[in-house]
Scaffold this motif. Structure first.
Motif, PDB file in Angstrom:
ATOM      1  N   SER A   1      27.529  33.559  63.590  1.00 17.63           N
ATOM      2  CA  SER A   1      27.410  34.494  62.465  1.00 17.63           C
ATOM      3  C   SER A   1      28.645  35.377  62.356  1.00 17.63           C
ATOM      4  N   ILE A   2      29.102  35.897  63.487  1.00 18.17           N
ATOM      5  CA  ILE A   2      30.286  36.766  63.462  1.00 18.17           C
ATOM      6  C   ILE A   2      31.511  35.997  63.011  1.00 18.17           C
ATOM      7  N   THR A   3      31.687  34.770  63.541  1.00 19.24           N
ATOM      8  CA  THR A   3      32.839  33.961  63.153  1.00 19.24           C
ATOM      9  C   THR A   3      32.784  33.588  61.679  1.00 19.24           C
ATOM     10  N   THR A   4      31.593  33.289  61.173  1.00 15.48           N
ATOM     11  CA  THR A   4      31.459  32.920  59.761  1.00 15.48           C
ATOM     12  C   THR A   4      31.773  34.093  58.847  1.00 15.48           C
ATOM     13  N   ILE A   5      31.340  35.280  59.225  1.00 15.20           N
ATOM     14  CA  ILE A   5      31.674  36.462  58.429  1.00 15.20           C
ATOM     15  C   ILE A   5      33.186  36.689  58.425  1.00 15.20           C
TER      16      ILE A   5
ATOM     17  N   TRP B   1      30.069  40.731  85.895  1.00 14.06           N
ATOM     18  CA  TRP B   1      30.239  41.761  84.891  1.00 14.06           C
ATOM     19  C   TRP B   1      31.460  41.485  84.010  1.00 14.06           C
ATOM     20  N   LYS B   2      32.489  40.846  84.590  1.00  7.34           N
ATOM     21  CA  LYS B   2      33.659  40.492  83.779  1.00  7.34           C
ATOM     22  C   LYS B   2      33.299  39.422  82.745  1.00  7.34           C
ATOM     23  N   ILE B   3      32.470  38.461  83.157  1.00  9.59           N
ATOM     24  CA  ILE B   3      32.053  37.419  82.222  1.00  9.59           C
ATOM     25  C   ILE B   3      31.205  38.007  81.109  1.00  9.59           C
ATOM     26  N   MET B   4      30.303  38.928  81.448  1.00  9.22           N
ATOM     27  CA  MET B   4      29.453  39.531  80.423  1.00  9.22           C
ATOM     28  C   MET B   4      30.253  40.363  79.430  1.00  9.22           C
ATOM     29  N   LEU B   5      31.361  40.930  79.888  1.00 10.25           N
ATOM     30  CA  LEU B   5      32.191  41.707  78.974  1.00 10.25           C
ATOM     31  C   LEU B   5      32.935  40.833  77.974  1.00 10.25           C
ATOM     32  N   LEU B   6      32.948  39.493  78.216  1.00  6.93           N
ATOM     33  CA  LEU B   6      33.561  38.601  77.243  1.00  6.93           C
ATOM     34  C   LEU B   6      32.822  38.650  75.909  1.00  6.93           C
ATOM     35  N   PHE B   7      31.509  38.837  75.971  1.00  9.59           N
ATOM     36  CA  PHE B   7      30.715  38.838  74.744  1.00  9.59           C
ATOM     37  C   PHE B   7      31.112  39.980  73.809  1.00  9.59           C
ATOM     38  N   PRO B   8      31.026  41.243  74.245  1.00 16.55           N
ATOM     39  CA  PRO B   8      31.433  42.313  73.312  1.00 16.55           C
ATOM     40  C   PRO B   8      32.911  42.265  72.970  1.00 16.55           C
ATOM     41  N   ALA B   9      33.756  41.786  73.909  1.00 17.18           N
ATOM     42  CA  ALA B   9      35.192  41.698  73.604  1.00 17.18           C
ATOM     43  C   ALA B   9      35.441  40.702  72.474  1.00 17.18           C
ATOM     44  N   PHE B  10      34.791  39.540  72.550  1.00 17.74           N
ATOM     45  CA  PHE B  10      34.944  38.531  71.498  1.00 17.74           C
ATOM     46  C   PHE B  10      34.388  39.049  70.174  1.00 17.74           C
ATOM     47  N   ASP B  11      33.205  39.631  70.225  1.00 19.71           N
ATOM     48  CA  ASP B  11      32.565  40.090  68.994  1.00 19.71           C
ATOM     49  C   ASP B  11      33.348  41.201  68.317  1.00 19.71           C
ATOM     50  N   PHE B  12      33.777  42.186  69.099  1.00 20.56           N
ATOM     51  CA  PHE B  12      34.487  43.305  68.496  1.00 20.56           C
ATOM     52  C   PHE B  12      35.884  42.909  68.037  1.00 20.56           C
ATOM     53  N   SER B  13      36.484  41.907  68.679  1.00 22.45           N
ATOM     54  CA  SER B  13      37.786  41.431  68.206  1.00 22.45           C
ATOM     55  C   SER B  13      37.648  40.821  66.814  1.00 22.45           C
ATOM     56  N   LEU B  14      36.636  39.954  66.652  1.00 24.32           N
ATOM     57  CA  LEU B  14      36.427  39.345  65.331  1.00 24.32           C
ATOM     58  C   LEU B  14      35.969  40.367  64.296  1.00 24.32           C
ATOM     59  N   LEU B  15      35.060  41.253  64.701  1.00 18.69           N
ATOM     60  CA  LEU B  15      34.590  42.267  63.758  1.00 18.69           C
ATOM     61  C   LEU B  15      35.707  43.230  63.374  1.00 18.69           C
ATOM     62  N   GLY B  16      36.551  43.601  64.342  1.00 16.26           N
ATOM     63  CA  GLY B  16      37.687  44.455  64.026  1.00 16.26           C
ATOM     64  C   GLY B  16      38.654  43.777  63.073  1.00 16.26           C
TER      65      GLY B  16
ATOM     66  N   ILE C   1      24.110  46.659  70.516  1.00 18.46           N
ATOM     67  CA  ILE C   1      24.151  45.614  71.539  1.00 18.46           C
ATOM     68  C   ILE C   1      25.376  45.773  72.418  1.00 18.46           C
ATOM     69  N   ALA C   2      26.513  46.066  71.812  1.00 18.70           N
ATOM     70  CA  ALA C   2      27.735  46.254  72.598  1.00 18.70           C
ATOM     71  C   ALA C   2      27.590  47.429  73.556  1.00 18.70           C
ATOM     72  N   VAL C   3      27.017  48.529  73.076  1.00 20.35           N
ATOM     73  CA  VAL C   3      26.797  49.692  73.954  1.00 20.35           C
ATOM     74  C   VAL C   3      25.851  49.323  75.093  1.00 20.35           C
ATOM     75  N   LEU C   4      24.822  48.525  74.786  1.00 18.13           N
ATOM     76  CA  LEU C   4      23.853  48.129  75.806  1.00 18.13           C
ATOM     77  C   LEU C   4      24.497  47.246  76.871  1.00 18.13           C
ATOM     78  N   VAL C   5      25.316  46.284  76.462  1.00 19.11           N
ATOM     79  CA  VAL C   5      25.969  45.387  77.426  1.00 19.11           C
ATOM     80  C   VAL C   5      26.890  46.178  78.350  1.00 19.11           C
ATOM     81  N   VAL C   6      27.674  47.071  77.771  1.00 19.34           N
ATOM     82  CA  VAL C   6      28.566  47.888  78.596  1.00 19.34           C
ATOM     83  C   VAL C   6      27.760  48.767  79.544  1.00 19.34           C
ATOM     84  N   GLY C   7      26.649  49.330  79.056  1.00 24.28           N
ATOM     85  CA  GLY C   7      25.808  50.154  79.916  1.00 24.28           C
ATOM     86  C   GLY C   7      25.191  49.358  81.051  1.00 24.28           C
TER      87      GLY C   7
END
Length: 368
Positions: free
Chosen positions: A120-124, A199-214, A279-285
């Protein structure tokens, strides 16, 4: 969680309160809204010739990703919560002493939810690029944006999205995929030490999402800046003397439909960015060791509800989409009405024909 259920026996059985029943009811309504809305989107964008454009294919891909969430992910959560209310056990999680099931449903639901979110993020992001090219380079739009390239990018987005969703399952250093009592979904949970690579692997998710959203936000800002500049030029030329009117025709012309579509994609971007933020705040938390149960529930279901917002935005913003949906509904209602009328006529004719045939048989003697 304590606000929705309470402990009723030492064996782990739970007695659901009114809040739990309301929660399950809302989840069922969300399933229906996601399925109906996105099925309509797929039928409109792929079933109508005038919508089979690069933009239409991208919107159909977005609808299919949302449909995957509504058909599998959310119904499994509903099933699990109903099982919890009836038997006091969570579906897919065996009781103590029972044999382990051969297949854990979370092994499918967790990557599916994450993969559909990435798609969904990539399509947007791709929709924003398509609208930006249509606005910034209107004369080159048909040469740059083709159906073949769009389909290739759609296939690439699905491959990358689900590959990234499977990364935590490949590198299982302190990462467990399980059903969460708090979020009521199958999610990745970090169980290792802070020094582990989990924890480094889990941070890939918000990093990827926020990069595309940004990047999507930046592209939309450039697009709307160009639209604003274009309107300023048009107004200035409209106020100019008639001798300067030929210069207005020399300017690249933007269709109102392109501008309206750019605004629609901008609204979709804002809606998704807003729903993904918690979701990003939750993953980081969680990576930092915080366990926010109630916030986890709100964050995941705000993101899930976004799967039915796209069709609502299309219906409000896109007049052609709204008219096509009305046509489909009208045709379906008329077909259903005609079928009922035909069935009534057939039953009536058969009902009248039977007694008449018997009367003729009795009145006219047989010929020997």
């Amino acid at each position: 969680m304590s606000a929705r259920s309470k402990q009723s026996d030492p064996d782990g059985c739970r007695e659901y309160t009114v809040g739990g029943i309301v929660t399950i009811s809302l989840m069922i309504l969300l399933v229906l809204a996601i399925i109906v809305g996105n099925v309509l989107s797929v039928v409109v964008f792929l079933g109508s010739k005038r919508f089979r454009t690069p933009q239409g294919y991208l919107k159909a891909s977005l609808a299919l990703a949302d449909l995957g969430v509504g058909v599998l992910v959310v119904p499994y959560s509903v099933y699990t919560e109903i099982t919890l209310a009836v038997r006091g056990s969570i579906g897919g999680t065996p009781r103590q002493g029972d044999p382990a099931p051969l297949f854990q449903p979370c092994l499918l639901m967790g990557p599916l939810f994450a993969g559909c979110t990435f798609v969904s993020i990539t399509t947007i992001f791709l929709l924003s690029i398509e609208r930006s090219v249509a606005v910034l380079k209107p004369l080159h739009k048909k040469m740059v944006i083709t159906k073949r390239r769009t389909c290739a990018l759609i296939a690439l987005s699905w491959a990358v999205g689900f590959s990234l969703a499977m990364v935590p399952m490949v590198f299982r250093d302190g990462i467990v995929l399980q059903y969460s009592h708090c979020s009521k979904m199958c999610i990745y949970t970090i169980t290792g030490q802070p020094q582990s690579s989990g924890w480094k692997i889990m941070l890939l998710f918000p990093a990827f999402d926020f990069s595309l959203l940004g990047g999507t936000v930046v592209i939309n800002v450039l697009t709307f800046s160009a639209v604003r500049q274009y309107r300023k030029v048009r107004r200035r030329l409209a106020r100019a003397e008639p001798t300067s009117q030929p210069a207005a025709t020399a300017q690249p012309h933007l269709n109102c439909s392109d501008i309206a579509a750019a605004k629609t994609i901008g609204i979709v971007t804002i809606a998704f960015f807003t729903s993904f933020g918690p979701i990003a705040v939750l993953v980081v938390g969680n990576v930092l060791g915080h366990q926010w149960c109630d916030f986890s529930y709100c964050a995941f279901w705000i993101l899930t509800s976004n799967s039915c917002w796209n069709v609502i935005i299309y219906s409000v913003r896109d007049r052609r989409f709204r008219l096509r949906v009305q046509e489909l509904i009208t045709v379906s209602v008329l077909n259903l009405t005609n079928r009922r009328e035909n069935s009534v006529r057939e039953s009536t004719s058969v009902g009248h024909g039977g007694p008449c045939a018997l009367v003729l048989i009795e009145v006219i003697p047989p010929i020997h």
